[in-house]
Motif scaffolding. Structure first.
Motif, PDB file in Angstrom:
ATOM      1  N   UNK A  61       2.130   7.976   5.416  1.00 23.74           N
ATOM      2  CA  UNK A  61       1.477   9.290   5.472  1.00 23.74           C
ATOM      3  C   UNK A  61       0.766   9.594   4.163  1.00 23.74           C
ATOM      4  N   UNK A  62      -0.479  10.091   4.256  1.00 23.03           N
ATOM      5  CA  UNK A  62      -1.240  10.442   3.060  1.00 23.03           C
ATOM      6  C   UNK A  62      -1.717   9.246   2.279  1.00 23.03           C
ATOM      7  N   UNK A  63      -1.773   8.072   2.925  1.00 20.98           N
ATOM      8  CA  UNK A  63      -2.151   6.860   2.221  1.00 20.98           C
ATOM      9  C   UNK A  63      -3.634   6.543   2.300  1.00 20.98           C
ATOM     10  N   UNK A  64      -3.971   5.352   1.802  1.00 19.19           N
ATOM     11  CA  UNK A  64      -5.367   4.925   1.738  1.00 19.19           C
ATOM     12  C   UNK A  64      -6.008   4.908   3.121  1.00 19.19           C
TER      13      UNK A  64
ATOM     14  N   UNK B  19      -0.697  12.441  -1.938  1.00 23.21           N
ATOM     15  CA  UNK B  19      -0.450  12.047  -0.550  1.00 23.21           C
ATOM     16  C   UNK B  19      -0.326  13.275   0.357  1.00 23.21           C
ATOM     17  N   UNK B  20       0.257  14.348  -0.151  1.00 27.25           N
ATOM     18  CA  UNK B  20       0.373  15.570   0.645  1.00 27.25           C
ATOM     19  C   UNK B  20      -1.007  16.172   0.926  1.00 27.25           C
ATOM     20  N   UNK B  21      -1.899  16.126  -0.082  1.00 22.02           N
ATOM     21  CA  UNK B  21      -3.251  16.654   0.131  1.00 22.02           C
ATOM     22  C   UNK B  21      -4.000  15.810   1.160  1.00 22.02           C
ATOM     23  N   UNK B  22      -3.899  14.488   1.020  1.00 19.42           N
ATOM     24  CA  UNK B  22      -4.571  13.605   1.972  1.00 19.42           C
ATOM     25  C   UNK B  22      -4.050  13.856   3.375  1.00 19.42           C
ATOM     26  N   UNK B  23      -2.732  13.965   3.488  1.00 17.19           N
ATOM     27  CA  UNK B  23      -2.111  14.197   4.801  1.00 17.19           C
ATOM     28  C   UNK B  23      -2.619  15.488   5.432  1.00 17.19           C
ATOM     29  N   UNK B  24      -2.732  16.529   4.627  1.00 12.22           N
ATOM     30  CA  UNK B  24      -3.196  17.822   5.127  1.00 12.22           C
ATOM     31  C   UNK B  24      -4.643  17.726   5.620  1.00 12.22           C
ATOM     32  N   UNK B  25      -5.515  17.091   4.827  1.00 10.70           N
ATOM     33  CA  UNK B  25      -6.914  16.974   5.219  1.00 10.70           C
ATOM     34  C   UNK B  25      -7.064  16.094   6.450  1.00 10.70           C
ATOM     35  N   UNK B  26      -6.276  15.027   6.512  1.00 16.05           N
ATOM     36  CA  UNK B  26      -6.332  14.141   7.675  1.00 16.05           C
ATOM     37  C   UNK B  26      -5.900  14.888   8.931  1.00 16.05           C
ATOM     38  N   UNK B  27      -4.835  15.668   8.820  1.00 17.79           N
ATOM     39  CA  UNK B  27      -4.344  16.434   9.969  1.00 17.79           C
ATOM     40  C   UNK B  27      -5.390  17.442  10.434  1.00 17.79           C
ATOM     41  N   UNK B  28      -6.130  18.033   9.481  1.00 17.47           N
ATOM     42  CA  UNK B  28      -7.166  18.994   9.861  1.00 17.47           C
ATOM     43  C   UNK B  28      -8.300  18.327  10.639  1.00 17.47           C
TER      44      UNK B  28
ATOM     45  N   UNK C  69       3.103  13.161  -9.122  1.00 16.24           N
ATOM     46  CA  UNK C  69       1.646  13.184  -8.940  1.00 16.24           C
ATOM     47  C   UNK C  69       1.261  12.432  -7.671  1.00 16.24           C
ATOM     48  N   UNK C  70       1.904  11.273  -7.442  1.00 18.76           N
ATOM     49  CA  UNK C  70       1.629  10.502  -6.226  1.00 18.76           C
ATOM     50  C   UNK C  70       1.911  11.341  -4.981  1.00 18.76           C
ATOM     51  N   UNK C  71       3.019  12.046  -4.996  1.00 18.95           N
ATOM     52  CA  UNK C  71       3.402  12.870  -3.853  1.00 18.95           C
ATOM     53  C   UNK C  71       2.366  13.970  -3.612  1.00 18.95           C
ATOM     54  N   UNK C  72       1.863  14.574  -4.697  1.00 18.05           N
ATOM     55  CA  UNK C  72       0.850  15.623  -4.555  1.00 18.05           C
ATOM     56  C   UNK C  72      -0.422  15.083  -3.893  1.00 18.05           C
TER      57      UNK C  72
ATOM     58  N   UNK D 117     -11.393  12.018  -3.086  1.00 17.85           N
ATOM     59  CA  UNK D 117     -11.865  10.988  -4.017  1.00 17.85           C
ATOM     60  C   UNK D 117     -10.856  10.751  -5.136  1.00 17.85           C
ATOM     61  N   UNK D 118     -10.291  11.826  -5.662  1.00 21.41           N
ATOM     62  CA  UNK D 118      -9.281  11.669  -6.713  1.00 21.41           C
ATOM     63  C   UNK D 118      -8.051  10.945  -6.183  1.00 21.41           C
ATOM     64  N   UNK D 119      -7.649  11.282  -4.961  1.00 25.95           N
ATOM     65  CA  UNK D 119      -6.501  10.613  -4.353  1.00 25.95           C
ATOM     66  C   UNK D 119      -6.805   9.145  -4.101  1.00 25.95           C
ATOM     67  N   UNK D 120      -8.023   8.854  -3.651  1.00 20.66           N
ATOM     68  CA  UNK D 120      -8.390   7.471  -3.348  1.00 20.66           C
ATOM     69  C   UNK D 120      -8.342   6.610  -4.609  1.00 20.66           C
ATOM     70  N   UNK D 121      -8.908   7.119  -5.696  1.00 22.81           N
ATOM     71  CA  UNK D 121      -8.883   6.374  -6.961  1.00 22.81           C
ATOM     72  C   UNK D 121      -7.440   6.158  -7.417  1.00 22.81           C
ATOM     73  N   UNK D 122      -6.628   7.207  -7.333  1.00 26.75           N
ATOM     74  CA  UNK D 122      -5.236   7.101  -7.772  1.00 26.75           C
ATOM     75  C   UNK D 122      -4.478   6.084  -6.905  1.00 26.75           C
ATOM     76  N   UNK D 123      -4.656   6.165  -5.604  1.00 25.62           N
ATOM     77  CA  UNK D 123      -3.938   5.261  -4.698  1.00 25.62           C
ATOM     78  C   UNK D 123      -4.414   3.817  -4.851  1.00 25.62           C
ATOM     79  N   UNK D 124      -5.716   3.607  -5.034  1.00 25.33           N
ATOM     80  CA  UNK D 124      -6.209   2.238  -5.210  1.00 25.33           C
ATOM     81  C   UNK D 124      -5.728   1.649  -6.534  1.00 25.33           C
TER      82      UNK D 124
END
Length: 702
Positions: free
Chosen positions: A73-76, A178-187, A173-176, A124-131
């Protein structure tokens, strides 16, 4: 192309040829592009994305991959899915979305306002962090994995390589992210907003009635729930479901139709006249039977379905537009934009952005972009008028602004095309030396929904001028071909129809005259050869696109011609004769017919007001120059009152009558009716117009 699955469409977004016969590889990718990117809005991508996400979630749970920063959840993968979902929905219409790099696509989604800028920034910030996290994990033991470490030593190493002092700080920070990505994906993939409030038992009841439809049973139920014209509606629904086009539908397409019709009937029960609305919508349904993704669009967006029913209930013109161009359903998604039209500068900016995304040499795509822009914004004007957010006077203003912005763009495209082939006219002054004049409703800022454009083209390049390109042309020939190119872009039939019907008969010498006149020849014609009716037409003429210097020269010429002193008796006779000819030609009998009133040509109607205004400008401008300042009737009437030529009461009576008549004309257009009213309608307004007509022209002319 025949059997490809949805997941293969997602995969092909990223595909490119990397070795071997590169030319053949490019041919293959081009051939597959229509499979990946549909030419229409494909909201079915959301539903398939939900299915794919559910499959991944089951796999994550089965293999205990919750700490997998790619699949969890909230991943790449969710960030990629967000971007790819928009690519599959809109990529066929927006070439800019047919790119592979995810960061580029996110920027495009922000620029197109498909995703809010803060959301794009977080993704974009999440993507850079996750990659970066993925790279660090894989660098630990050179393993192809995206799984977070589960022991202290590699956790500390990962945190350190990511710039954190401790695993706890990194994990927070990782959890934050992933939670944002998860929220946007769900929307993005959320089920329709009112799905929880849907009466599924009512839908099931309609599904049963429509499964093997019996016309009488269907009619009875339609009557029970309050539909008007239930007999005809039942007949039309049965005819639709038993048509060969529906019987040929298979699998998913038929399921979509079966899901959509009950939802439409449920929604239509809240309309003012639900039966009428559904009957008007059946041609739209028939037009998308081979592109049922449009039905998915409406099921995924219940608010859009509600707007569709409301607009089609109010106007058969709107329903016909949507049936002819289902791509316009996209405009129903955003209620705020649908009922709020931008100002002229906003229109100009939007069209400029659309055209900037198209290669300059791709005339076909430019023409499609122009046509969609015009169709979409005229639909918005109609929706705003129906919804009461745009008054009559603004309706004509915006329809005229749309035409002006389109003409500016058409001139730019045609000019660029001609200059690339032949160069610019070789004169010292680098300006374009060309203008488009608008006459009639275009000139008077009074366009209606179905109005054509009365245009005249002028240039002021000196005789003997030659273009400076590799294939030089005489200046006159250059501008003639420019005019031909403009007319072609405006009138050519594409899959989205033509832009506008164009009438060039008001140019000097009419259809027998040159397509593009020189300014000097135009001036000479107006001063020495033009008929009185041509000077009447000049009252409503103005520059709508082109060179500013030539535009100023035209304005000066127009003022000079209109401000000339004329013999009042000869002028009155010319105007009355022309009005009489027009009425006899366009209104047989010369007056009311079958006790009906023709809003435009009838006695005391729109054209009578226009003729009074034109006569006044030609008769009195030499003493009252403000009369020829404006080209629209209402401001000319206000000028007549301000100059003391008619009373304030008469000016107000004519303005109110003119607005009332035009309101009826707009309403008739939206109802696809002729401008014929009962003879008992607008009696006071017509009487006032005829009374003032008698005052101006005398008893004999009444």
């Amino acid at each position: 192309q025949d059997q490809g699955r949805d997941w293969e469409r997602y995969a092909l977004i990223k595909a490119r040829c990397i070795a071997g016969d590169m030319a053949s590889g490019e041919v293959l990718m081009k051939t597959l592009r229509p499979f990946v990117y549909r030419r229409y809005l494909d909201f079915s991508a959301i539903d398939s994305l939900r299915d794919m996400k559910a499959m991944i979630q089951r796999e994550v749970a089965r293999r205990n991959l919750n700490d997998n920063i790619k699949l969890g959840a909230g991943g790449i993968r969710e960030i990629e899915f967000i971007a790819q979902c928009f690519q599959l929905i809109r990529g066929g219409q927006e070439d800019a979305l047919q790119q592979r790099p995810l960061q580029v696509i996110l920027n495009e989604l922000r620029d197109m306002e498909l995703l809010p800028a803060p959301v794009v920034q977080e993704l974009q910030e999440a993507y850079v962090f996750l990659r970066n996290t993925e790279h660090a994990i894989q660098a630990w033991r050179d393993e192809q994995t995206q799984q977070l470490p589960d022991s202290a030593f590699p956790q500390a190493g990962l945190a350190h390589s990511m710039g954190f002092d401790s695993w706890a700080d990194f994990h927070t920070v990782l959890k934050q992210h992933r939670e944002r990505v998860s929220e946007h994906f769900a929307n993005v993939i959320a089920a329709p907003e009112d799905e929880a409030n849907t009466d599924h038992s009512a839908l099931a009841h309609w599904e049963t009635l429509l499964d093997q439809p019996e016309q009488e049973a269907l009619r009875d139920e339609l009557q029970n729930v309050g539909f008007s014209d239930a007999e005809e509606l039942a007949r039309r629904l049965v005819a639709l479901l038993e048509s060969s086009a529906v019987k040929r539908m298979e699998g998913t397409a038929r399921e979509r139709l079966d899901d959509f019709l009950p939802r439409l009937l449920e929604q239509a029960q809240d309309a003012e006249d639900g039966g009428r609305a559904v009957i008007r919508l059946i041609p739209l349904i028939e037009s998308v039977l081979r592109r049922t993704a449009y039905l998915v669009l409406l099921m995924e967006n219940p608010a859009a379905l509600q707007r569709l029913v409301t607009l089609c209930d109010a106007s058969p013109w709107v329903s016909r537009q949507l049936a002819s161009h289902p791509a316009l359903l996209d405009e129903l998604l955003d209620g705020h934009n649908l009922f709020n039209v931008p100002d002229k500068e906003g229109l100009r900016s939007e069209l400029r952005q659309r055209l900037l995304r198209i290669a300059q040499d791709d005339l076909e795509s430019q023409m499609d972009a122009l046509r969609y822009f015009r169709l979409a914004h005229v639909l918005k004007v109609a929706a705003s008028e129906i919804g009461g957010t745009l008054p009559l006077m603004k309706v004509s203003d915006y329809l005229t602004y749309i035409a002006e912005v389109v003409l500016e763009a058409v001139l730019d495209i045609a000019w660029q095309n001609m200059v690339e082939k032949h160069g610019s006219p070789a004169v010292d002054d680098p300006r374009r030396h060309f203008v488009i004049l608008g006459y009639g409703k275009m000139g008077g800022i009074e366009l209606g929904y179905g109005s054509d454009l009365d245009l005249v083209f002028l240039h002021d390049v000196p005789g003997g001028a030659v273009t400076d390109g590799e294939r030089p042309l005489d200046g006159n020939i250059f501008f003639t071909r420019l005019g031909q190119r403009i007319i072609h872009i405006l009138t050519a039939l594409t899959r989205l129809g033509s832009l506008y019907e164009v009438d060039m008969r008001l140019r000097p010498s009419g259809n027998s005259g040159l397509l593009v006149s020189s300014f000097n020849a135009f001036a000479e014609y107006q001063n020495a050869q033009a008929w009185t009716w041509e000077h009447q037409a000049l009252v409503r003429a103005r520059v709508v696109a082109g060179d500013a210097v030539l535009a100023a020269n035209f304005d000066a010429l127009r003022a000079e011609v209109l401000g000339r002193e004329r013999d009042p008796d000869a002028l009155r006779e010319d105007v009355l004769n022309m009005r009489d000819k027009m009425r006899k030609h366009l209104l047989p009998g010369g007056g009311e017919k079958n006790r009906e009133f023709d809003v435009k040509q009838g006695l005391g109607g729109i054209v009578d007001i226009e003729f009074m205004v034109q006569y006044a400008v030609l008769a009195w401008s030499h003493q009252h120059p403000p009369l020829h300042t404006y080209t629209d009737n209402i401001r000319i009437l206000e000028s007549l009152q301000q100059e003391g030529l008619i009373s304030e009461a008469d000016a107000r009576a004519l303005i109110e009558a003119y607005i009332a008549f035009r309101s009826q004309s707009h309403r008739a257009s939206l109802q696809e009716q002729k401008g014929q009213l009962s003879g008992e309608v607008l009696v006071e307004e017509r009487a006032a117009v005829r009374r003032i007509w008698t005052q101006i022209f005398g008893e004999q002319s009444a």
